[in-house]
Design an enzyme around this catalytic site. Structure first.
Site, short mmCIF file in Angstrom:
data_model
loop_
_atom_site.label_atom_id
_atom_site.label_comp_id
_atom_site.label_asym_id
_atom_site.label_seq_id
_atom_site.Cartn_x
_atom_site.Cartn_y
_atom_site.Cartn_z
N SER A 143 2.05 5.46 -13.67
CA SER A 143 1.94 5.14 -15.27
C SER A 143 1.01 4.06 -15.30
CB SER A 143 3.34 4.72 -15.78
OG SER A 143 3.54 3.48 -15.43
N CYS A 186 16.98 -16.57 9.13
CA CYS A 186 15.97 -16.02 10.23
C CYS A 186 16.31 -16.34 11.57
CB CYS A 186 14.47 -16.95 9.91
SG CYS A 186 13.17 -16.71 11.24
N ASN A 211 3.38 2.06 -3.74
CA ASN A 211 4.78 2.18 -3.17
C ASN A 211 5.04 1.42 -1.67
OD1 ASN A 211 5.00 4.17 -5.15
ND2 ASN A 211 4.37 6.20 -4.16
N ASP A 221 7.68 2.62 0.36
CA ASP A 221 8.50 3.42 1.13
C ASP A 221 7.98 3.99 2.44
OD1 ASP A 221 6.64 5.61 0.21
OD2 ASP A 221 7.87 5.88 -1.58
N HIS A 231 1.60 -3.35 -2.41
CA HIS A 231 2.67 -4.15 -2.48
C HIS A 231 3.57 -4.29 -1.28
CE1 HIS A 231 2.64 -2.82 -7.03
NE2 HIS A 231 1.79 -3.80 -6.79
#
Length: 417
Positions: free
Chosen positions: A349, A306, A223, A225, A240
Site C-alpha cells: 500500500s 543475551c 518484508n 520473512d 526493515h
C-alpha cells in the site's frame, strides 16, 4: 481553489457489453473539471471505478487551500478494505494485467522491484492493510519505543511471538517470490550502480573492502520473512531487517532467532501450553509473526537475555514501527533507485514513509512506476503522475508474466534456499 490536473491510469477498457480486452495502459492528463479528485482507474474484477484519492478531511482540505501536500497517511489506519485478490484471478483478467506489465517492461533494462506484505499473503502470512489484513481485526503492532523502554512490553511481545512466530518462520515462498527470482535470473530485473563505503554498516566494512566497484540490487523488500532469499533471489535488500535474527541491544551481537525461541519454549513450556489451550485452535496469526492471544498479563513469562554479554536484552533484528531504517541501507536503496529505468511496486500500500520515499524519488526523476497491488496505495493518494496501476493478485500475475517473457520455454531453473 485551483486544483492541478492529475494523472489517471486506464487499467481496463470497459464497454458493456461486450467487455473490451485491455491491450495496454495509458496515462492521460485529466481535465481540471474533476475538481478535488486525484485518483486512478482501478481493476476490480469486472468493474471499473474512479476513486477519490483525497476526499478532504479538515486537515487535508486545509492543506490543499494552503497549496500543501495532503496530510500524511496515518500509520496504523486500516482504510477501506480492498477486494479479495483471488476475485481478480480469472484467466481473462490475468491476461489483461500481464499485458499491461509486458508493455510496461518493454524497452527497460534496469528495473528495480519494491515489495510489501501483500506479496506474502499467498504464503499464509497476514498483511496489515489488505483484504484480510491485521489492521481490519484491530491489530496494533509493537512500537520501537515501547519495546526499548518497557520490560512488560518486551514480555508481551515475546509471549505473543511464542505463539505466532513458528508458523511465520515455517512459511514457504509462493509463486510470486519464485517469479521475481526467475526475473532476476533472466536479467529482467536488477540494477548495477557505483559502490560507495556509505552503503555499508559497521558490521559489513569487509564487504566494502572486497567490492568490485559496483553494487547490485534487484529487490527492495519491506518484508522481514526472508521468503525472497528462500526463493533464490540473490540481490535483495531487506529494508526493515531480518525476522530470523535477534540482536543484543547492549553489545550488538546477533544470533539465530529459532534458537532463541527454543530457549523461550524451554523456559516457558507450561505457560505456552496453557495459552494454546485457551486459544482453542482459533486462527490467531497476525502480521510479522505476532499472534492475538487471550491474555494481557505476561508477568510470569521468563525472557532470556543475551548469552554473549550476559547484560543486555535482545530484540528481533528488524525495524519496528517508530524506528528508523539504518542510514547506510537507505542510501544504498536511493543509489539503486537512481540507477533504475523503471520501478515496479508489488503487494504494498506504500503507506509507510520508509518505502514510499523511494517511489517519490523515482517519480522526481521521471522514472516510470508500475504498481501491482489490490487496493488503493499512497502513490495514487499523493497524486503521482504517469503511474501504471494494475489491480491483480501478485503470485498468479507474476508467474504468468514470466511464462510470457520466456515464450513458454522450459521453466527457469530455480535455486531454493
Amino acid at each position: 481553489v485551483k486544483v492541478a490536473p492529475f494523472a489517471i491510469t486506464v487499467a481496463a477498457a470497459f464497454v458493456p457489453p461486450p467487455r473490451t480486452p485491455l491491450s495496454r495502459a495509458k496515462t492521460l492528463s485529466s481535465p481540471s473539471s474533476f475538481g478535488p479528485f486525484r485518483g486512478m482507474v482501478h481493476i476490480h474484477g469486472g468493474r471499473t471505478s474512479l476513486r477519490a484519492a483525497a476526499r478532504p478531511t479538515r486537515s487535508s482540505a486545509s492543506s490543499v487551500k494552503k497549496g500543501m501536500a495532503p496530510a500524511r497517511t496515518r500509520t496504523h489506519t486500516a482504510g477501506e478494505r480492498p477486494p479479495d485478490p483471488m476475485s481478480l484471478s480469472s484467466p481473462e483478467l490475468l491476461q489483461e494485467s500481464v499485458g499491461v506489465l509486458l508493455d510496461w517492461f518493454r524497452g527497460k533494462s534496469s528495473v528495480l522491484v519494491l515489495t510489501g506484505a501483500g506479496l506474502s499473503t499467498e504464503s499464509g502470512i497476514p498483511d496489515y492493510r489488505g483484504h484480510g489484513g491485521s489492521y481490519h481485526q484491530g491489530h496494533k503492532p509493537m512500537v520501537h519505543d515501547q519495546f526499548m523502554r518497557s520490560e512488560a512490553q518486551r514480555r508481551r511481545y515475546w509471549g505473543r511471538s511464542m505463539v505466532g512466530w513458528r508458523d511465520f518462520y515455517a512459511s514457504r515462498p509462493n509463486t510470486g517470490h519464485d517469479a521475481l527470482a526467475d526475473l532476476e535470473r533472466l536479467g529482467r530485473i536488477g540494477v548495477a550502480f557505483e559502490d560507495r563505503p556509505s552503503y555499508y554498516g559497521p558490521d559489513r566494512a569487509e564487504d566494502w573492502m572486497t567490492s568490485d566497484g559496483l553494487n547490485r540490487m534487484s529487490v527492495i523488500t519491506q518484508n522481514v520473512d526472508g521468503l525472497h532469499r528462500r526463493a533464490g533471489s540473490r540481490l535483495v535488500t531487506e529494508l526493515h531487517g531480518r525476522g530470523d535474527v535477534v540482536r543484543c541491544m547492549n553489545c550488538g551481537s546477533t544470533s539465530c532467532r529459532r534458537e532463541y525461541h527454543d530457549a523461550l519454549d524451554d523456559l516457558n513450556g507450561a505457560w505456552l501450553r496453557d495459552v494454546m489451550s485457551e486459544a482453542g485452535g482459533k486462527d490467531v496469526q497476525r502480521a510479522d509473526g505476532d499472534a492475538a492471544i487471550p491474555r494481557e498479563v505476561f508477568d510470569e513469562l521468563v525472557v532470556p537475555g543475551c548469552e554473549e554479554c550476559g547484560e543486555g536484552f535482545v530484540k528481533p533484528d528488524v525495524v519496528f514501527f517508530g524506528d528508523s531504517v539504518p542510514k547506510h541501507r537507505v542510501e544504498r536503496c536511493y543509489g539503486a533507485v537512481e540507477a533504475a529505468d523503471g520501478l515496479l511496486c508489488v503487494g504494498s500500500s506504500l503507506a509507510v514513509h520508509s518505502a514510499f520515499r523511494f517511489v517519490r524519488a523515482a517519480a522526481g526523476r521521471g522514472t516510470p512506476i508500475a504498481v501491482l497491488n489490490v487496493g488503493e496505495t499512497r502513490a495514487e493518494v499523493s497524486g503521482i503522475g504517469g503511474l501504471t496501476k494494475i489491480e491483480s493478485p501478485a503470485g498468479p500475475t507474476l508467474s504468468e508474466l514470466v511464462r510470457e517473457m520466456t515464450g513458454d520455454q522450459k521453466e527457469v531453473e530455480r535455486v531454493s534456499v
